[in-house]
Structures are given as C-alpha cells and as structure tokens.
Scaffold this motif. Structure first.
Motif, PDB file in Angstrom:
ATOM      1  N   MET A   1      34.769 -65.288  -1.369  1.00 44.20           N
ATOM      2  CA  MET A   1      34.083 -66.174  -2.015  1.00 44.20           C
ATOM      3  C   MET A   1      34.374 -67.738  -1.392  1.00 44.20           C
ATOM      4  O   MET A   1      33.580 -68.415  -0.989  1.00 44.20           O
ATOM      5  CB  MET A   1      34.136 -66.181  -3.586  1.00 44.20           C
ATOM      6  N   PHE A   2      35.715 -68.008  -1.525  1.00 43.14           N
ATOM      7  CA  PHE A   2      36.217 -69.236  -1.268  1.00 43.14           C
ATOM      8  C   PHE A   2      37.420 -69.022  -0.069  1.00 43.14           C
ATOM      9  O   PHE A   2      38.367 -68.053  -0.142  1.00 43.14           O
ATOM     10  CB  PHE A   2      36.790 -69.958  -2.452  1.00 43.14           C
ATOM     11  N   SER A   3      37.693 -69.893   0.822  1.00 45.68           N
ATOM     12  CA  SER A   3      38.580 -69.681   1.790  1.00 45.68           C
ATOM     13  C   SER A   3      39.852 -70.155   1.387  1.00 45.68           C
ATOM     14  O   SER A   3      40.056 -71.001   0.229  1.00 45.68           O
ATOM     15  CB  SER A   3      37.987 -70.493   3.390  1.00 45.68           C
TER      16      SER A   3
END
Length: 61
Positions: A1-3
């Motif tokens: 979802m998020f890096s």
C-alpha cells in the motif's frame, strides 16, 4: 500500500511537526495565559454538556 520511503517521510514529518508545535507553544505560553485566562471553564462547560447529552441518550434508549 505505502512504500518504505513514504513511511519514513510520514514519520519524519510527524516528528518535525510535533517539535515545531512545542516550540510555538512555549513561545506563546505567556501570551495565552494573559489573554485566555478563563477559557478552561468554557472547555469544562462543553465537556459537561457532551457528557449530559450522552447520559440522556443512554437513559432514553
């Protein structure tokens, strides 16, 4: 979802924001005490009103 980079940025931004807010509050603390002397009673009144509404809601259901 998020890096990983986004998580690091969010953490650093949050830390910088909290530090900036602390410095700003300390700078304005004397001014707030002078100008907003009785505001705690207004806050307590709002909290009491919200608690009253919550109690009223639970008693009527």
């Amino acid at each position: 979802m998020f890096s990983t980079g986004q998580y690091i940025f969010a953490a650093l931004f949050f830390i910088a924001f909290v530090i900036a807010m602390i410095f700003t509050y300390r700078k304005d603390a004397k001014l707030h005490k002078k100008n907003y002397k009785g505001s705690i009673f207004i806050l307590l009144g709002f909290i009491a009103f919200i608690v009253f509404l919550f109690i009223l809601k639970t008693q009527l259901n």
